[in-house]
Scaffold this motif. Sequence first.
Motif, PDB file in Angstrom:
ATOM      1  N   PHE A   1     -12.736 -14.441  -2.866  1.00 40.85           N
ATOM      2  CA  PHE A   1     -12.415 -14.342  -4.283  1.00 40.85           C
ATOM      3  C   PHE A   1     -11.055 -13.673  -4.482  1.00 40.85           C
ATOM      4  N   VAL A   2     -10.788 -12.615  -3.688  1.00 41.33           N
ATOM      5  CA  VAL A   2      -9.489 -11.935  -3.760  1.00 41.33           C
ATOM      6  C   VAL A   2      -8.365 -12.899  -3.412  1.00 41.33           C
ATOM      7  N   LYS A   3      -8.552 -13.696  -2.385  1.00 40.25           N
ATOM      8  CA  LYS A   3      -7.536 -14.661  -1.960  1.00 40.25           C
ATOM      9  C   LYS A   3      -7.242 -15.667  -3.067  1.00 40.25           C
ATOM     10  N   GLN A   4      -8.280 -16.047  -3.776  1.00 41.91           N
ATOM     11  CA  GLN A   4      -8.104 -17.024  -4.851  1.00 41.91           C
ATOM     12  C   GLN A   4      -7.446 -16.408  -6.085  1.00 41.91           C
TER      13      GLN A   4
ATOM     14  N   ARG B   1      -8.125  -4.731 -10.902  1.00 42.26           N
ATOM     15  CA  ARG B   1      -8.426  -5.798 -11.861  1.00 42.26           C
ATOM     16  C   ARG B   1      -9.237  -6.911 -11.200  1.00 42.26           C
ATOM     17  N   ILE B   2      -8.887  -7.263  -9.960  1.00 45.54           N
ATOM     18  CA  ILE B   2      -9.645  -8.296  -9.247  1.00 45.54           C
ATOM     19  C   ILE B   2     -11.075  -7.828  -8.995  1.00 45.54           C
ATOM     20  N   ALA B   3     -11.223  -6.546  -8.649  1.00 45.66           N
ATOM     21  CA  ALA B   3     -12.563  -6.002  -8.421  1.00 45.66           C
ATOM     22  C   ALA B   3     -13.404  -6.036  -9.692  1.00 45.66           C
ATOM     23  N   GLN B   4     -12.784  -5.748 -10.822  1.00 41.89           N
ATOM     24  CA  GLN B   4     -13.498  -5.826 -12.097  1.00 41.89           C
ATOM     25  C   GLN B   4     -13.937  -7.253 -12.403  1.00 41.89           C
TER      26      GLN B   4
ATOM     27  N   GLU C   1      -4.715 -15.440   5.392  1.00 39.32           N
ATOM     28  CA  GLU C   1      -5.360 -14.943   4.189  1.00 39.32           C
ATOM     29  C   GLU C   1      -4.777 -13.600   3.814  1.00 39.32           C
ATOM     30  N   PRO C   2      -4.794 -13.227   2.528  1.00 41.81           N
ATOM     31  CA  PRO C   2      -4.254 -11.920   2.132  1.00 41.81           C
ATOM     32  C   PRO C   2      -5.172 -10.794   2.539  1.00 41.81           C
TER      33      PRO C   2
END
Length: 310
Positions: free
Chosen positions: A80-83, A103-106, A11-12
Amino acid sequence: MHKFCADSAEEPHACSGHAGLLIGSEKIQACDLARANLLVKPVVLFSSSSFARWTVAVCKTFSTTSAQRPKRPLTSYMRFVKQQHPLVVRQNPDLKIVEIVKRIAQHWRALSPEQKRPFQEASLADHAQYKMEVEKFKSQLTPAQSAALNEERRQKLAKRKSIRHKRELALLGKPKRPRSAFNIFMAEHFSQARGTTMQEKLISMLDDWKKLYLSQKQVYIQLAEDDRIRYKNEMKSWEEHMIEIGREDVVRGKKPVSKKTVSTKGGKKKSKVKAVKRKVAAKSSTSTSSGSTKARKTTKTTKTLKKAEE
């Protein structure tokens, strides 16, 4: 610079030598360097108050037992980050990693509770499976392996506590420690250092320092002394300010001492200081009573002698 690991089987993570990157209420875990048998640690040269610090990869072989321990599952946010990470990178190839993470956090914060639920349920299911695997893993350990794991965990917790304490002191504005004469010399001439690797440059700087005459070193020695005085004065002002705001715990020699308790016959606990005071009072009362008894005996003896003389 933070990077995401792109291994297909892994996973990242937020790859960094630091503890992690905090975004909102979620924390991106640092890249698992243990899998590569590497640790990243700062190397301090010649002084605990060194000006020059570098981060180098130091090999460390972990125990087989530690390597076989089940891996902690991803949180709902990390799922969610991984996706989302590959999608955001594909849409914005020139975007920096920090901007990608923001951007992912937003996007995550903009999701409704219903949209977050699949990630949360998957995380809970994996966590339940993880707990079962950990229990099975612990049941197969020998006493020696279990003790080694506990010691490894204790060291990790102590290291985290030390890092948190240093960060807290930095936030409180603690003055930087003074530099040594060699540190000041190296900071001024490091760009002229010979060699291609960091180690070669450091060795060349040390050789140049040793070749200097005492009169040439005296300039840097005086600068180091001035820096030491600066540190002493700043620390005095800082510690006075810490005492004013009620943070005596970070002041040198002002750590609060917890009162130890001693158990009595009745099972009640009382302060050790109070117990000592009571013992001293009891001894003084005993000595006073014994002194009065001796005085009475002496008076009686004197009266008896007077009667005998008459």
